[in-house]
Motif scaffolding. Structure first.
Motif, PDB file in Angstrom:
ATOM      1  N   SER A   8       0.846  -1.205   0.000  1.00 57.52           N
ATOM      2  CA  SER A   8       0.000   0.000   0.000  1.00 57.52           C
ATOM      3  C   SER A   8       0.878   1.249   0.000  1.00 57.52           C
ATOM      4  N   HIS A   9       1.974   1.213   0.735  1.00 58.91           N
ATOM      5  CA  HIS A   9       2.892   2.356   0.766  1.00 58.91           C
ATOM      6  C   HIS A   9       3.599   2.539  -0.578  1.00 58.91           C
ATOM      7  N   GLN A  10       3.925   1.429  -1.243  1.00 61.12           N
ATOM      8  CA  GLN A  10       4.527   1.528  -2.571  1.00 61.12           C
ATOM      9  C   GLN A  10       3.561   2.217  -3.541  1.00 61.12           C
ATOM     10  N   LYS A  13       3.580   5.905  -2.846  1.00 66.40           N
ATOM     11  CA  LYS A  13       4.820   6.536  -3.311  1.00 66.40           C
ATOM     12  C   LYS A  13       4.840   6.687  -4.827  1.00 66.40           C
ATOM     13  N   ASP A  24      -5.763  10.685   4.923  1.00 73.23           N
ATOM     14  CA  ASP A  24      -5.683   9.465   5.722  1.00 73.23           C
ATOM     15  C   ASP A  24      -7.049   9.334   6.386  1.00 73.23           C
ATOM     16  N   HIS A  31       0.896   6.314  11.438  1.00 71.72           N
ATOM     17  CA  HIS A  31       1.933   5.843  10.512  1.00 71.72           C
ATOM     18  C   HIS A  31       1.663   6.292   9.072  1.00 71.72           C
ATOM     19  N   ASP A  32       0.437   6.110   8.604  1.00 73.99           N
ATOM     20  CA  ASP A  32       0.110   6.531   7.235  1.00 73.99           C
ATOM     21  C   ASP A  32       0.079   8.049   7.113  1.00 73.99           C
ATOM     22  N   LEU A  35       3.625   9.139   6.591  1.00 73.67           N
ATOM     23  CA  LEU A  35       4.078   8.857   5.230  1.00 73.67           C
ATOM     24  C   LEU A  35       3.475   9.858   4.242  1.00 73.67           C
TER      25      LEU A  35
END
Length: 190
Positions: A8-10, A13, A24, A31-32, A35
């Protein structure tokens, strides 16, 4: 193969640029939100929602520790995202992320629900830029999680394929109801 959170983070990005507007929808422990804040930089805008004061406090502290600029931390349901969007952000959201279920380390009876989540998703996809993305990390092993999972899957499955790509990503051979990702990308105008 990446686990669901790193994947999900990839996706975030690959989508978000400095200056973007992002959401969010379930800030949790921040955490999210952190990011997203790092990805949009000083010139970007982050909205973060949660219904628990504990989440807001934890997220604010996490942002401060990492020397992030102030962000729009909202103590309210993500279902009310429309009420908080600045006029200049209408139709300009680049990405949003949800981690469904309950706040880790907190009251497990306070959970996300199908009605509020689908309301928020509808609003967010309406306000996405072209090539914008909504990610839902679906935790469904708790009471009520299966109902939300099924409602979301049914709703997202009927989105017009000419306007949206909808992805489901997750491991199918793990025990204990492994989380999975539902991601919606708004297609560019052709």
């Amino acid at each position: 193969m990446k686990r669901v959170i790193p994947y999900s983070h990839q996706l975030l990005k690959e989508t978000i640029q400095p200056g973007d507007v992002v959401v969010d929808a379930t800030m949790g422990n921040g955490h999210d939100t952190l990011l997203l804040s790092e990805l949009v930089g000083e010139s970007g805008f982050v909205y973060a929602f949660d219904i628990q004061e504990k989440a807001l406090t934890a997220t604010k502290q996490r942002l401060e520790v990492h020397q992030q600029p102030p962000r729009e931390l909202i103590l309210d349901s993500h279902a009310h995202v429309e009420n908080y969007l600045k006029p200049e952000h209408n139709r300009h959201i680049k990405a949003a992320i949800f981690n469904l279920g309950y706040l880790p380390g907190s009251d497990k009876t306070i959970i996300t629900t199908p009605d509020s989540t689908i309301t928020a998703v509808k609003t967010l996809i309406d306000h996405l830029t072209f090539d914008g993305l909504v990610i839902l990390v679906v935790y469904h092993g708790h009471p009520g999680g299966d109902i939300e999972r099924d409602a979301l899957t049914a709703y997202l499955s009927q989105l017009d394929q000419k306007s949206f790509d909808v992805l489901r990503y997750g491991f199918i051979n793990q025990k204990n109801h492994p989380p999975f990702i539902l991601a919606v990308k708004k297609k560019s105008r052709n």
